[in-house]
Design a protein around this motif. Structure first.
Motif, PDB file in Angstrom:
ATOM      1  N   GLY A 132       0.897  -1.265   0.132  1.00  0.00           N
ATOM      2  CA  GLY A 132       0.120  -0.127   0.165  1.00  0.00           C
ATOM      3  C   GLY A 132       0.452   0.997  -0.044  1.00  0.00           C
ATOM      4  O   GLY A 132       0.230   2.015  -0.562  1.00  0.00           O
ATOM      5  N   ASN A 133       2.110   1.386   0.743  1.00  0.00           N
ATOM      6  CA  ASN A 133       3.475   2.269   0.082  1.00  0.00           C
ATOM      7  C   ASN A 133       4.313   2.734  -0.996  1.00  0.00           C
ATOM      8  O   ASN A 133       4.593   3.634  -1.046  1.00  0.00           O
ATOM      9  CB  ASN A 133       4.030   2.069   1.754  1.00  0.00           C
ATOM     10  N   CYS A 134       3.436   1.787  -2.204  1.00  0.00           N
ATOM     11  CA  CYS A 134       4.469   1.360  -2.959  1.00  0.00           C
ATOM     12  C   CYS A 134       3.865   3.802  -3.868  1.00  0.00           C
ATOM     13  O   CYS A 134       2.553   3.438  -3.128  1.00  0.00           O
ATOM     14  CB  CYS A 134       4.393   0.398  -3.785  1.00  0.00           C
ATOM     15  N   ILE A 135       4.815   3.790  -4.372  1.00  0.00           N
ATOM     16  CA  ILE A 135       4.177   4.686  -5.618  1.00  0.00           C
ATOM     17  C   ILE A 135       3.298   3.942  -6.787  1.00  0.00           C
ATOM     18  O   ILE A 135       3.739   2.993  -7.414  1.00  0.00           O
ATOM     19  CB  ILE A 135       5.808   5.435  -6.225  1.00  0.00           C
ATOM     20  N   PRO A 136       2.613   4.144  -7.170  1.00  0.00           N
ATOM     21  CA  PRO A 136       1.302   4.070  -7.824  1.00  0.00           C
ATOM     22  C   PRO A 136       1.194   4.684  -9.105  1.00  0.00           C
ATOM     23  O   PRO A 136       1.874   5.355  -9.697  1.00  0.00           O
ATOM     24  CB  PRO A 136      -0.136   4.271  -8.424  1.00  0.00           C
ATOM     25  N   CYS A 137       2.230   3.132 -10.763  1.00  0.00           N
ATOM     26  CA  CYS A 137       1.941   3.705 -12.043  1.00  0.00           C
ATOM     27  C   CYS A 137       0.942   2.778 -12.622  1.00  0.00           C
ATOM     28  O   CYS A 137       0.743   1.531 -12.685  1.00  0.00           O
ATOM     29  CB  CYS A 137       3.730   3.448 -12.169  1.00  0.00           C
ATOM     30  N   THR A 138       0.052   4.244 -13.119  1.00  0.00           N
ATOM     31  CA  THR A 138      -0.866   2.925 -14.160  1.00  0.00           C
ATOM     32  C   THR A 138      -0.594   2.528 -15.970  1.00  0.00           C
ATOM     33  O   THR A 138      -0.122   4.472 -16.291  1.00  0.00           O
ATOM     34  CB  THR A 138      -2.525   3.644 -13.508  1.00  0.00           C
ATOM     35  N   THR A 139      -1.431   1.848 -16.269  1.00  0.00           N
ATOM     36  CA  THR A 139      -1.114   0.955 -17.751  1.00  0.00           C
ATOM     37  C   THR A 139      -2.895   1.528 -17.801  1.00  0.00           C
ATOM     38  O   THR A 139      -3.859   1.785 -17.571  1.00  0.00           O
ATOM     39  CB  THR A 139      -0.606   0.691 -18.039  1.00  0.00           C
ATOM     40  N   ALA A 140      -3.090   1.044 -19.021  1.00  0.00           N
ATOM     41  CA  ALA A 140      -4.384   0.606 -19.638  1.00  0.00           C
ATOM     42  C   ALA A 140      -4.273  -0.424 -20.763  1.00  0.00           C
ATOM     43  O   ALA A 140      -2.912  -1.246 -21.220  1.00  0.00           O
ATOM     44  CB  ALA A 140      -4.907   2.027 -20.705  1.00  0.00           C
ATOM     45  N   GLN A 141      -5.482  -0.764 -21.476  1.00  0.00           N
ATOM     46  CA  GLN A 141      -6.342  -1.519 -21.618  1.00  0.00           C
ATOM     47  C   GLN A 141      -5.208  -3.200 -21.570  1.00  0.00           C
ATOM     48  O   GLN A 141      -6.157  -3.817 -20.412  1.00  0.00           O
ATOM     49  CB  GLN A 141      -5.627  -1.097 -23.170  1.00  0.00           C
ATOM     50  N   ALA A 142      -4.061  -3.641 -22.091  1.00  0.00           N
ATOM     51  CA  ALA A 142      -3.973  -5.227 -21.778  1.00  0.00           C
ATOM     52  C   ALA A 142      -2.980  -4.618 -21.128  1.00  0.00           C
ATOM     53  O   ALA A 142      -1.643  -5.463 -21.220  1.00  0.00           O
ATOM     54  CB  ALA A 142      -3.500  -5.730 -23.469  1.00  0.00           C
ATOM     55  N   GLY A 143      -2.583  -4.055 -20.515  1.00  0.00           N
ATOM     56  CA  GLY A 143      -0.916  -3.702 -19.636  1.00  0.00           C
ATOM     57  C   GLY A 143      -0.088  -3.314 -20.478  1.00  0.00           C
ATOM     58  O   GLY A 143       1.186  -3.732 -20.553  1.00  0.00           O
ATOM     59  N   TRP A 144      -0.474  -2.222 -20.946  1.00  0.00           N
ATOM     60  CA  TRP A 144       1.012  -1.085 -22.448  1.00  0.00           C
ATOM     61  C   TRP A 144       2.450  -1.308 -21.625  1.00  0.00           C
ATOM     62  O   TRP A 144       2.189  -0.812 -20.612  1.00  0.00           O
ATOM     63  CB  TRP A 144       0.080   0.013 -22.659  1.00  0.00           C
ATOM     64  N   GLY A 145       3.140  -1.996 -21.544  1.00  0.00           N
ATOM     65  CA  GLY A 145       4.649  -1.139 -21.085  1.00  0.00           C
ATOM     66  C   GLY A 145       5.054  -1.930 -19.984  1.00  0.00           C
ATOM     67  O   GLY A 145       6.008  -1.591 -19.440  1.00  0.00           O
ATOM     68  N   LEU A 146       4.145  -3.256 -19.562  1.00  0.00           N
ATOM     69  CA  LEU A 146       4.178  -3.519 -18.237  1.00  0.00           C
ATOM     70  C   LEU A 146       5.927  -4.306 -18.436  1.00  0.00           C
ATOM     71  O   LEU A 146       6.876  -4.722 -17.162  1.00  0.00           O
ATOM     72  CB  LEU A 146       2.858  -4.503 -17.645  1.00  0.00           C
TER      73      LEU A 146
END
Length: 596
Positions: free
Chosen positions: A125-139
């Motif tokens: 829960g203390n991590c920095i969030p990084c969100t992406t889109a669709q089918a997990g682009w860029g993961l």
């Protein structure tokens, strides 16, 4: 905010700017805190949890509504099923993956929606969030980079339905988001890319993503031949050169003007005249296939009086002259049958161009040839003989099994040169054919049946006795089988042969017996005659009647022989004298008569 690495996207442009994708920071309220602390979160080293606590300046994973996210199984494991195997092979982090149903998958936390790196795995829960889109682009690259560089950044994919939360979630969090550039989605949020170590092609070829991905260059493309059809637009496209800062400002203004491309373009043109004016073509800077023209549309070579450029006509080519081009006539031995070309072509063999600006090369006329390309005149057959009018160019053709010689234009070799029909080539000159010979235009002399000439003197033609029996015709020096070709008109048979009915045949045993008998009888006759004459001389000193008779017979035989020799000339003798001469041919010792 977006955590992004440079390169890899489809939006890049050669000479104008490069496309970036990966983690971007979305500036907002946290920018002030960053400025006060002096911690630059646009550099990957400042995220290392061993030295810094970047999550103090960003949103937390615990701030994100889990209902607005997809599970890993719904997103990344569907779009990139091999991601877990690649991650484990590159990092060796067994705790970041798990096995489900015999398949290796990412081990996701918090309702299986967040993938958490080792740097903050103890307190997701203390991590920095990084969100992406669709089918997990860029993961695929981003989770490896977070592990390699000890970054406390967790990753999740925004939900798609019932609404797409990718854009609103990124703006609300003011944290890190996966994005690509150039694009207008977050232009108003002033995003900045997180910079990683320089691109390593050797590592990324092994699917190890410790470094930034390579920048993808956007190239300029045009259909073939467009430069000839519309050279000015092509010139503008070639000269146009925008960089990242220019594109960022342009896209920002586009969004600010309500996504109106014409309004954004017009405003940009008004404000950046010093830039785009350098892209404009010079009216007298002629491009490929064109040349300078004056106000009357005449092609000229002086740029000082030129007003523009036009496509070069046929028979000309576009020649470079300094920073422009001029239309120049094709030279001697060259041609150009198409307009707007940059080179002239050499005439083929057998053709010539005797004038400047030729559209098509001409065939060499009869009696001439061109044995090289690019000739301005043809070579004349028989030059120096004084008989040029008796030479032509011809070749043999076979029709229905028969060879015929025809005259041809466009000869490309001296081998086509020959004498005209009715003459033949001898000692370098065209000689007239005489009776009994055939000269069909091949430069050779052939003989009609019944005629003969030696190979060394083909022009000396003889009529043969017996005609076709002795002389079949054809090539000079040819006789019927068995005839001696060294004799005139094939008159004699070869050694070991004798004539029988005009044909030379081999001698048989009976022929030699007859010769022997005649020889013996002649010897006996001579001996008897000698004895008789000796006896007669002893009896009387005056010649006897037998001697007188013998001398008379000898004179008669001599006369008959002379007449029969004359008879060989085929004089039309009257009857009955002609029949008498034929009957006396034996007296001429004609061996054909007695078949010896």
């Amino acid at each position: 905010m977006t955590f992004c690495q440079c390169g890899g996207g489809a939006f890049t442009l050669m000479c104008c700017y490069v496309g970036n994708e990966g983690m971007f920071i979305l500036a907002g309220s946290m920018q002030n805190a960053l400025n006060q602390s002096g911690l630059g979160l646009d550099f990957y080293r400042n995220y290392n949890a061993d030295f810094f606590s970047p999550q103090l300046y960003t949103a937390k994973v615990s701030d994100v509504d889990l209902s607005r996210l997809q599970t890993c199984a719904e997103s990344v494991m569907v779009g990139f099923a091999e991601i877990a195997e690649q991650y484990l092979a590159a990092t060796g982090d067994n705790d970041g993956v798990t096995t489900v149903g015999g398949n290796l998958v990412l081990k996701c936390e918090l309702q299986e929606k967040w993938w958490v790196p080792p740097a903050c795995r103890s307190n997701p829960g203390n991590c920095i969030p990084c969100t992406t889109a669709q089918a997990g682009w860029g993961l695929i690259p981003m989770i490896q980079q977070a592990t390699f560089h000890n970054m406390p950044v967790a990753f999740a994919t925004a939900r798609i339905t019932p609404v797409d939360d990718y854009i609103p979630l990124g703006r609300e969090l003011q944290s890190l988001i996966y994005w690509w550039f150039p694009d207008t989605m977050f232009a108003l949020d002033s995003p900045s890319i997180v910079i990683f170590p320089d691109y390593s092609p050797s590592e990324q070829k092994q699917q190890i993503y410790r470094t930034m991905k390579a920048n993808t260059i956007l190239t300029k493309w045009a259909s073939g031949g467009i430069e000839t059809a519309a050279d000015k637009p092509v010139h503008v496209a070639e000269k146009m050169n925008l960089f990242k800062d220019d594109i960022s400002k342009l896209l920002l203004r586009y969004v600010q003007l309500g996504n109106d491309p014409w309004a954004a373009a017009c405003e940009w043109l008004k404000e950046n005249g010093n830039l785009w004016e350098s892209w404009m073509p010079n009216e007298t800077a002629c491009t490929s296939g064109k040349g300078l023209v004056d106000s009357n549309m005449n092609f000229i070579t002086n740029r000082a009086v030129a007003v523009g450029c036009e496509t070069c006509p046929v028979g000309h080519y576009s020649k470079e002259q300094g920073a422009t081009r001029v239309c120049t006539p094709c030279g001697l031995g060259e041609y150009q049958s198409l307009p707007g070309e940059d080179v002239c072509l050499l005439c083929d063999k057998g053709r010539y161009a005797g004038e400047m600006g030729t559209v098509n090369c001409h065939l060499c006329p009869l009696g001439e040839y061109a044995n090289d390309t690019g000739m301005s005149e043809c070579m004349v057959c028989g030059t120096g003989t004084g008989q040029e009018d008796k030479w032509t160019t011809s070749q043999a053709v076979v029709a229905q099994g028969e060879e015929t010689w025809i005259q041809v234009q466009g000869a490309d070799s001296i081998s086509y040169c020959g004498c005209i029909a009715g003459t033949f080539l001898w000692d370098g000159l065209c000689q007239e054919c005489i009776e009994g010979s055939i000269c069909e235009g091949s430069s050779k002399l052939l003989l009609q049946p019944g005629f003969f000439s030696r190979a060394t003197e083909p022009g000396m033609v003889y009529r043969c006795y017996g005609e076709t029996v002795r002389c079949p015709g054809g090539e000079p020096g040819v006789c019927a089988d068995g005839r001696d070709t060294t004799t005139i008109a094939c008159s004699a048979c070869l050694p070991g042969l004798h004539a029988r009915d005009g044909v030379c045949v081999a001698c048989g045993g009976g022929d030699y017996a007859l010769v022997t008998v005649v020889g013996i009888l002649g010897c006996i006759g001579i001996a008897v005659l000698y004895v008789v004459l000796m006896n007669e001389g002893q009896k009387s000193k005056q010649p006897g009647s037998l001697l007188i008779a013998a001398l008379g017979m000898g004179q008669m035989v001599t006369i008959v022989q002379q007449l029969t020799v004359i008879q060989q000339f085929k004089i039309d003798w009257g009857e009955p004298f002609n029949s008498i001469l034929v009957a006396m041919e034996l007296m001429a010792f004609d061996l054909d008569m007695i078949s010896i």
